[in-house]
Design a protein around this motif. Structure first.
Motif, PDB file in Angstrom:
ATOM      1  N   ASN A  65       0.832  -1.195   0.000  1.00  0.00           N
ATOM      2  CA  ASN A  65       0.000   0.000   0.000  1.00  0.00           C
ATOM      3  C   ASN A  65       0.870   1.248   0.000  1.00  0.00           C
ATOM      4  O   ASN A  65       2.054   1.219   0.361  1.00  0.00           O
ATOM      5  CB  ASN A  65      -0.974  -0.007   1.191  1.00  0.00           C
ATOM      6  N   ASP A 123       0.447   5.779   0.530  1.00  0.00           N
ATOM      7  CA  ASP A 123      -0.355   6.973   0.780  1.00  0.00           C
ATOM      8  C   ASP A 123      -0.180   7.915  -0.406  1.00  0.00           C
ATOM      9  O   ASP A 123       0.940   8.358  -0.689  1.00  0.00           O
ATOM     10  CB  ASP A 123       0.096   7.658   2.068  1.00  0.00           C
ATOM     11  N   ASN A 170      -4.070   4.517  -0.347  1.00  0.00           N
ATOM     12  CA  ASN A 170      -4.719   5.312   0.692  1.00  0.00           C
ATOM     13  C   ASN A 170      -4.697   6.763   0.221  1.00  0.00           C
ATOM     14  O   ASN A 170      -3.621   7.358   0.095  1.00  0.00           O
ATOM     15  CB  ASN A 170      -3.960   5.178   2.013  1.00  0.00           C
ATOM     16  N   HIS A 183      -7.717   8.357   3.540  1.00  0.00           N
ATOM     17  CA  HIS A 183      -6.520   8.609   4.356  1.00  0.00           C
ATOM     18  C   HIS A 183      -6.669   9.976   5.034  1.00  0.00           C
ATOM     19  O   HIS A 183      -6.020  10.952   4.649  1.00  0.00           O
ATOM     20  CB  HIS A 183      -5.288   8.568   3.451  1.00  0.00           C
ATOM     21  N   HIS A 185     -11.431   0.882   2.517  1.00  0.00           N
ATOM     22  CA  HIS A 185     -10.738   0.828   3.796  1.00  0.00           C
ATOM     23  C   HIS A 185     -10.461   2.245   4.269  1.00  0.00           C
ATOM     24  O   HIS A 185     -10.663   3.214   3.534  1.00  0.00           O
ATOM     25  CB  HIS A 185      -9.425   0.040   3.688  1.00  0.00           C
ATOM     26  N   LYS A 209      -7.375   4.410   6.517  1.00  0.00           N
ATOM     27  CA  LYS A 209      -6.080   4.443   7.199  1.00  0.00           C
ATOM     28  C   LYS A 209      -5.829   5.867   7.668  1.00  0.00           C
ATOM     29  O   LYS A 209      -5.767   6.799   6.855  1.00  0.00           O
ATOM     30  CB  LYS A 209      -4.948   3.983   6.267  1.00  0.00           C
ATOM     31  N   HIS A 269      -3.822   9.110   9.006  1.00  0.00           N
ATOM     32  CA  HIS A 269      -2.511   9.655   8.652  1.00  0.00           C
ATOM     33  C   HIS A 269      -1.786  10.177   9.886  1.00  0.00           C
ATOM     34  O   HIS A 269      -2.396  10.733  10.802  1.00  0.00           O
ATOM     35  CB  HIS A 269      -2.672  10.802   7.652  1.00  0.00           C
ATOM     36  N   CYS A 315       3.557  -0.903   3.819  1.00  0.00           N
ATOM     37  CA  CYS A 315       3.467   0.482   3.345  1.00  0.00           C
ATOM     38  C   CYS A 315       4.807   1.003   2.843  1.00  0.00           C
ATOM     39  O   CYS A 315       5.851   0.795   3.466  1.00  0.00           O
ATOM     40  CB  CYS A 315       2.966   1.374   4.477  1.00  0.00           C
TER      41      CYS A 315
END
Length: 244
Positions: free
Chosen positions: A7, A9, A30, A63, A105, A107, A109, A222
């Protein structure tokens, strides 16, 4: 051996060209949704890129983060930040997010990710918010407090490890101000992936071993889009996982 998904960001401080270059090597994206970074346009752009990947689209999620304070990039909390501020922030940013992207999903930050790990009140509020939204998987620190409490509440999680960041011996990330906080050597990344896939563990910066819970049948790893050498790191990581 846990299955590992990559994954990243996105929609943060990287250029649109960098977003497009990174996306083919991801399983999950994300997408920043207007707190620390991100706009309605960047959210939609990330989703379009994710949908265009072959043979499978990249799974996308929100995110959310706190606003940038003095160049902190959402890693510092505003003064007097409350649980009510937190839930309002989540509602506002997810409303913005779902207008342009698919919500598979969530996530948190930076500061919010760490806040829910260390403060039970914020953790409870976050999990209550996710339960209200229903069926959103939570990307959270593997072996951490959010993961454990979410599992106790029967909420779906995707435990996360960090490929491009060094850990402390307590399982938390090495502070970014540390000169060795960020890993940029792609060969070291593949070594870390090999360790993960074969021993379900990572070596902390001080040489101690961080063992992740045995019951995890999957992990997401990540790589940060703003990390130096992020494209080469993702290429090496995806190549290794494809071979595995």
């Amino acid at each position: 051996m846990p299955e590992i998904f990559l994954n990243c960001d996105l929609g943060e401080w990287e250029s649109p060209a960098q977003t497009a270059a990174l996306m083919p090597y991801l399983h999950m994206a994300n997408i920043a949704c207007g707190g620390h970074a991100g706009t309605s346009e960047s959210i939609a752009h990330c989703q379009q890129l994710a949908d265009a990947q072959k043979p499978f689209a990249v799974s996308t999620g929100a995110h959310p983060g706190v606003a940038d304070i003095n160049g902190s990039r959402g890693r510092n909390l505003p003064e007097g930040f409350t649980v009510d501020d937190f839930t309002s922030l989540l509602e506002l940013q997810l409303t913005r997010y779902i207008s342009g992207a698919d919500l598979n999903h969530i996530k948190l930050h930076g500061a919010l990710y760490h806040l829910t790990e260390t403060d039970a009140n914020f953790r409870h509020a976050f999990l209550a918010f996710v339960r209200h939204k229903s069926l959103i998987s939570i990307v959270c620190l593997a072996g951490g407090e959010v993961a454990a409490e979410a599992e106790s509440r029967d909420l779906p999680i995707i435990p996360e490890v960090f490929l491009d960041r060094h850990y402390q011996s307590n399982g938390q990330l090495l502070e970014r101000k540390h000169p060795d906080a960020v890993i940029t050597d792609s060969s070291l990344i593949t070594d870390r992936l090999e360790q993960l896939t074969h021993t379900n563990s990572l070596t902390a910066h001080d040489g101690s071993l961080i063992q992740f819970p045995d019951h995890y049948d999957h992990l997401t790893a990540c790589v940060h889009s703003d990390s130096p050498n992020s494209l080469e790191i993702l290429k090496a990581a995806r190549s290794y996982l494809n071979q595995e």
